[in-house]
Write a protein that holds these residues in place. Structure first.
Motif, PDB file in Angstrom:
ATOM      1  N   GLU A  52       0.831  -1.199   0.000  1.00 43.29           N
ATOM      2  CA  GLU A  52       0.000   0.000   0.000  1.00 43.29           C
ATOM      3  C   GLU A  52       0.871   1.257   0.000  1.00 43.29           C
ATOM      4  O   GLU A  52       2.026   1.248   0.426  1.00 43.29           O
ATOM      5  N   ARG A  53       0.267   2.322  -0.481  1.00 44.09           N
ATOM      6  CA  ARG A  53       0.949   3.616  -0.573  1.00 44.09           C
ATOM      7  C   ARG A  53       0.029   4.698  -0.019  1.00 44.09           C
ATOM      8  O   ARG A  53      -1.185   4.672  -0.243  1.00 44.09           O
ATOM      9  N   ALA A  54       0.599   5.633   0.709  1.00 48.25           N
ATOM     10  CA  ALA A  54      -0.200   6.675   1.360  1.00 48.25           C
ATOM     11  C   ALA A  54      -0.735   7.674   0.350  1.00 48.25           C
ATOM     12  O   ALA A  54      -0.107   7.967  -0.667  1.00 48.25           O
ATOM     13  N   THR A  55      -1.891   8.188   0.650  1.00 51.46           N
ATOM     14  CA  THR A  55      -2.418   9.350  -0.065  1.00 51.46           C
ATOM     15  C   THR A  55      -2.073  10.608   0.738  1.00 51.46           C
ATOM     16  O   THR A  55      -1.598  10.528   1.873  1.00 51.46           O
ATOM     17  N   LEU A  56      -2.335  11.778   0.166  1.00 47.46           N
ATOM     18  CA  LEU A  56      -2.061  13.027   0.891  1.00 47.46           C
ATOM     19  C   LEU A  56      -2.920  13.119   2.151  1.00 47.46           C
ATOM     20  O   LEU A  56      -2.444  13.539   3.226  1.00 47.46           O
ATOM     21  N   GLU A  57      -4.170  12.711   2.032  1.00 44.72           N
ATOM     22  CA  GLU A  57      -5.033  12.719   3.207  1.00 44.72           C
ATOM     23  C   GLU A  57      -4.565  11.700   4.233  1.00 44.72           C
ATOM     24  O   GLU A  57      -4.619  11.937   5.448  1.00 44.72           O
ATOM     25  N   GLY A  58      -4.066  10.549   3.746  1.00 43.32           N
ATOM     26  CA  GLY A  58      -3.559   9.544   4.652  1.00 43.32           C
ATOM     27  C   GLY A  58      -2.348  10.025   5.435  1.00 43.32           C
ATOM     28  O   GLY A  58      -2.216   9.759   6.631  1.00 43.32           O
ATOM     29  N   LEU A  59      -1.445  10.751   4.764  1.00 38.97           N
ATOM     30  CA  LEU A  59      -0.275  11.307   5.454  1.00 38.97           C
ATOM     31  C   LEU A  59      -0.706  12.318   6.512  1.00 38.97           C
ATOM     32  O   LEU A  59      -0.123  12.376   7.604  1.00 38.97           O
ATOM     33  N   GLU A  60      -1.725  13.107   6.193  1.00 39.42           N
ATOM     34  CA  GLU A  60      -2.208  14.090   7.160  1.00 39.42           C
ATOM     35  C   GLU A  60      -2.789  13.405   8.390  1.00 39.42           C
ATOM     36  O   GLU A  60      -2.512  13.797   9.531  1.00 39.42           O
ATOM     37  N   ARG A  61      -3.617  12.371   8.163  1.00 36.85           N
ATOM     38  CA  ARG A  61      -4.215  11.660   9.290  1.00 36.85           C
ATOM     39  C   ARG A  61      -3.163  10.878  10.076  1.00 36.85           C
ATOM     40  O   ARG A  61      -3.258  10.755  11.303  1.00 36.85           O
ATOM     41  N   ALA A  62      -2.163  10.352   9.394  1.00 36.82           N
ATOM     42  CA  ALA A  62      -1.079   9.659  10.100  1.00 36.82           C
ATOM     43  C   ALA A  62      -0.337  10.621  11.023  1.00 36.82           C
ATOM     44  O   ALA A  62       0.090  10.251  12.125  1.00 36.82           O
ATOM     45  N   GLY A  63      -0.176  11.869  10.588  1.00 34.61           N
ATOM     46  CA  GLY A  63       0.441  12.872  11.450  1.00 34.61           C
ATOM     47  C   GLY A  63      -0.388  13.138  12.691  1.00 34.61           C
ATOM     48  O   GLY A  63       0.157  13.340  13.788  1.00 34.61           O
ATOM     49  N   HIS A  64      -1.720  13.164  12.528  1.00 33.77           N
ATOM     50  CA  HIS A  64      -2.587  13.380  13.689  1.00 33.77           C
ATOM     51  C   HIS A  64      -2.436  12.236  14.687  1.00 33.77           C
ATOM     52  O   HIS A  64      -2.313  12.465  15.908  1.00 33.77           O
ATOM     53  N   TRP A  65      -2.449  10.999  14.198  1.00 33.91           N
ATOM     54  CA  TRP A  65      -2.340   9.850  15.104  1.00 33.91           C
ATOM     55  C   TRP A  65      -0.945   9.759  15.712  1.00 33.91           C
ATOM     56  O   TRP A  65      -0.784   9.213  16.814  1.00 33.91           O
ATOM     57  N   ALA A  66       0.049  10.284  15.026  1.00 33.74           N
ATOM     58  CA  ALA A  66       1.383  10.358  15.638  1.00 33.74           C
ATOM     59  C   ALA A  66       1.358  11.292  16.847  1.00 33.74           C
ATOM     60  O   ALA A  66       2.069  11.055  17.841  1.00 33.74           O
ATOM     61  N   GLY A  67       0.544  12.338  16.788  1.00 34.48           N
ATOM     62  CA  GLY A  67       0.380  13.210  17.938  1.00 34.48           C
ATOM     63  C   GLY A  67      -0.288  12.494  19.104  1.00 34.48           C
ATOM     64  O   GLY A  67       0.085  12.688  20.276  1.00 34.48           O
ATOM     65  N   LEU A  68      -1.288  11.648  18.804  1.00 37.05           N
ATOM     66  CA  LEU A  68      -1.919  10.867  19.868  1.00 37.05           C
ATOM     67  C   LEU A  68      -0.921   9.877  20.473  1.00 37.05           C
ATOM     68  O   LEU A  68      -0.909   9.662  21.691  1.00 37.05           O
ATOM     69  N   ARG A  69      -0.086   9.270  19.599  1.00 37.21           N
ATOM     70  CA  ARG A  69       0.938   8.354  20.113  1.00 37.21           C
ATOM     71  C   ARG A  69       1.868   9.076  21.083  1.00 37.21           C
ATOM     72  O   ARG A  69       2.230   8.531  22.142  1.00 37.21           O
ATOM     73  N   ALA A  70       2.272  10.291  20.748  1.00 35.35           N
ATOM     74  CA  ALA A  70       3.148  11.043  21.639  1.00 35.35           C
ATOM     75  C   ALA A  70       2.466  11.320  22.978  1.00 35.35           C
ATOM     76  O   ALA A  70       3.104  11.239  24.047  1.00 35.35           O
ATOM     77  N   TRP A  71       1.166  11.626  22.954  1.00 33.80           N
ATOM     78  CA  TRP A  71       0.445  11.883  24.199  1.00 33.80           C
ATOM     79  C   TRP A  71       0.340  10.627  25.054  1.00 33.80           C
ATOM     80  O   TRP A  71       0.508  10.671  26.275  1.00 33.80           O
ATOM     81  N   LEU A  72       0.057   9.490  24.417  1.00 32.01           N
ATOM     82  CA  LEU A  72      -0.052   8.238  25.167  1.00 32.01           C
ATOM     83  C   LEU A  72       1.293   7.784  25.698  1.00 32.01           C
ATOM     84  O   LEU A  72       1.392   7.256  26.809  1.00 32.01           O
ATOM     85  N   THR A  73       2.345   7.988  24.908  1.00 34.12           N
ATOM     86  CA  THR A  73       3.680   7.569  25.342  1.00 34.12           C
ATOM     87  C   THR A  73       4.131   8.355  26.568  1.00 34.12           C
ATOM     88  O   THR A  73       4.912   7.856  27.384  1.00 34.12           O
ATOM     89  N   ALA A  74       3.637   9.586  26.714  1.00 32.46           N
ATOM     90  CA  ALA A  74       4.020  10.400  27.860  1.00 32.46           C
ATOM     91  C   ALA A  74       3.511   9.820  29.168  1.00 32.46           C
ATOM     92  O   ALA A  74       4.033  10.153  30.237  1.00 32.46           O
ATOM     93  N   HIS A  75       2.499   8.949  29.122  1.00 33.38           N
ATOM     94  CA  HIS A  75       2.009   8.274  30.325  1.00 33.38           C
ATOM     95  C   HIS A  75       2.853   7.012  30.535  1.00 33.38           C
ATOM     96  O   HIS A  75       2.739   6.043  29.779  1.00 33.38           O
ATOM     97  N   GLU A  76       3.700   7.012  31.526  1.00 35.87           N
ATOM     98  CA  GLU A  76       4.675   5.941  31.706  1.00 35.87           C
ATOM     99  C   GLU A  76       4.021   4.581  31.924  1.00 35.87           C
ATOM    100  O   GLU A  76       4.554   3.550  31.492  1.00 35.87           O
ATOM    101  N   ASP A  77       2.888   4.550  32.593  1.00 36.33           N
ATOM    102  CA  ASP A  77       2.250   3.273  32.911  1.00 36.33           C
ATOM    103  C   ASP A  77       1.346   2.755  31.802  1.00 36.33           C
ATOM    104  O   ASP A  77       0.814   1.650  31.911  1.00 36.33           O
TER     105      ASP A  77
END
Length: 524
Positions: A218-243
């Motif tokens: 599979e290959r990303a679309t422009l919208e897919g790259l944008e949404r992947a960036g949003h979920w990367a932000g959620l990953r950063a927020w979840l990773t900040a919770h150590e437990d």
């Protein structure tokens, strides 16, 4: 340069051109860079399901943990229930709910996961370890179908697309076989038969098509790259919770859909590890045979001599080992020091070197034993030749071979060989006698079936008789048919070699997670 040579060189040039074009295609169709957004706890107005997020978070390369994330999402929405009765998260259980049984209109991948859970938890719940499949092929097929359904959802949402356009993919595939066509014509003109010409023509095309197939993804679309960036932000927020990484599956009641998205993004390690939809642990399987769920530990007797052998085979092995032990004993007793001579660099006489005298006797005894045992083949001669090679390097007046050849009577290593192989011959003979006894009968459910090396080798069949938490695999003859994982069978067995003589089907195995029967079948 002849026409034939021109065709060969032309085909080679086309291969180079194809590789260059393929390289440009790989570069032109690679994914763009995902720009992570700032850490956020927001899902968005119309969030993608965790399964699709798993594809985006994994760079469009796969959907690892998508099934576990989907299960957690179903639990967060009340379609299934996860419970942890004690302190051990591995003892958590999954339960079907009324809402889950009546659910309709779910995406195919969610319905697939829900069907699997309902099938396993049909009788009041099941351990989360019981979700895993018992058959590796079934697990691979199930996960492959799940991946295709998730990709179809991502494409429908405009987040993913096929790596190559239809025109580019067709052009690469067609042109991959053009060089082979030139090679085929050149081979025919060169006087080769059609079979050889066909082989020469197909080989390069098959190799190039294999390279093309390995790049299909599979290959990303422009919208897919944008949404992947949003979920990367959620990953950063979840990773900040150590437990967060150590949260058990049952904590979905507190964290709601965050646990599902964290699993899809690879943040949680414990939940994703415990909720496995693969082939599971081959040495520890959950079984409900007998009325209650319990873990069954499995032993595979891989190093057990005579495992799965027939009476005839046991007699052949006993005879071969006995012949080898007897030949070594006779050779050791009759051997005289004057059979060998010490040689130096100026003299040949290589056939009477101490090393060759000893190795010829031992290797010859082994070959005779193999012939009697019925295991002699063309590769045996090569091994025998290699085994005699050390004797060619034993020269001079000192060394182990020289001292051993001058020894009166059997050597310690010969005593050991006679004792070991003689004991094995007696062991196989006893097994052959025990095989003549009346076969026993056992009944149970097939937990797993594992292949062994060699087409003719008996397969491992693990049977749960319902009265023990530890079982040893049986040997199922390779030619046996009609037995599947999850079936209830009645077996006639020989305990001495753990061989299954015959099998009678008591209840056929129901397809694991089958949608049409998921709500009716018993937990396998």
């Amino acid at each position: 340069m002849t026409l034939t040579e021109q065709l060969y060189w032309g085909g080679a040039a086309l291969i180079v051109l194809w590789l260059v074009a393929f390289g440009f295609a790989l570069v032109a169709t690679r994914n763009g860079e995902v720009t992570p957004e700032p850490a956020t706890q927001e899902f968005g107005d119309d969030p993608e399901p965790p399964a699709v997020v798993s594809l985006l978070g994994n760079g469009w390369r796969g959907v690892e943990h998508a099934a576990a994330a989907t299960l957690l999402d179903l639990a967060a929405r009340g379609l299934v229930e996860l419970r942890q009765p004690g302190d051990d998260p591995a003892r958590s259980t999954v339960h079907a709910t009324e809402a889950g049984r009546a659910a309709a209109g779910l995406p195919p991948y969610e319905q697939r996961v829900l069907d699997r859970v309902n099938a396993r938890a049909a009788d009041g719940g099941a351990p989360i370890g019981a979700i895993a499949f018992r058959d590796a092929k079934r697990a691979a097929a199930w996960n492959s179908s799940l991946r295709q359904e998730i990709i179809a959802e991502a494409r429908q949402r405009g987040l993913s697309r096929f790596r190559y356009s239809r025109l580019l993919g067709s052009a690469l595939m067609f042109s991959a076989f053009v060089p082979g066509a030139l090679f085929t014509v050149a081979a025919v003109m060169g006087g080769h038969n059609l079979r050889a010409a066909f082989a020469v023509g197909v080989a390069p095309g098959a190799a190039l098509a294999f390279l093309l197939g390995k790049s299909l993804r599979e290959r990303a679309t422009l919208e897919g790259l944008e949404r992947a960036g949003h979920w990367a932000g959620l990953r950063a927020w979840l990773t900040a919770h150590e437990d967060f990484a150590r949260l058990p599956p049952a904590s979905v009641t507190v964290w709601d859909r965050y646990l599902a998205y964290g699993t899809a993004l690879g943040v949680t390690s414990l939940s994703s590890r415990l909720l496995g939809f693969d082939s599971g642990d081959r040495r520890r399987v959950w079984s409900s045979y007998g009325g209650t769920w319990r873990p069954v530990r499995i032993r595979y007797p891989r190093l057990r001599p005579g495992f799965g052998a027939s009476t005839k085979r046991l007699l052949y092995l006993a005879a071969g080992l006995g012949v080898f032990a007897a030949c070594v004993a006779v050779y050791a007793v009759l051997r005289q020091p004057d059979w060998s001579v010490v040689v130096d660099a100026q003299h040949g006489d290589s056939l009477r070197r101490p090393g060759l005298v000893l190795s010829i006797g031992w290797v010859g005894s082994a070959l005779l034993g193999l012939v009697v045992a019925g295991t002699f083949n063309r590769w045996t001669l090569l091994v025998a030749f290699l085994a005699m090679m050390p004797g060619n390097f034993a020269s001079g007046s000192h060394g182990w071979f020289v001292d051993a050849a001058a020894h009166e009577g059997p050597l310690p290593v010969e005593f050991a060989a006679i004792a070991v192989f003689g004991a094995l011959a007696a062991y196989f003979l006893v097994l052959a006698c025990l095989e003549r006894r009346e076969a026993g009968t056992i009944t149970g459910e097939v937990l797993r079936m594992e292949p062994r090396k060699g087409r003719e080798a008996a397969r491992f069949l693990v049977l749960d008789e319902g009265d023990t938490d530890l079982t040893t695999a049986w040997a199922l003859p390779a030619a046996s048919q009609g037995i599947a994982t999850g079936a209830q069978v009645r077996l006639r067995v020989s305990p001495a070699t753990r061989t299954i003589r015959s099998a009678e089907l008591v209840r056929a195995a129901m397809p694991e997670g089958d949608r049409a029967r998921a709500l009716k079948q018993d937990a396998p």
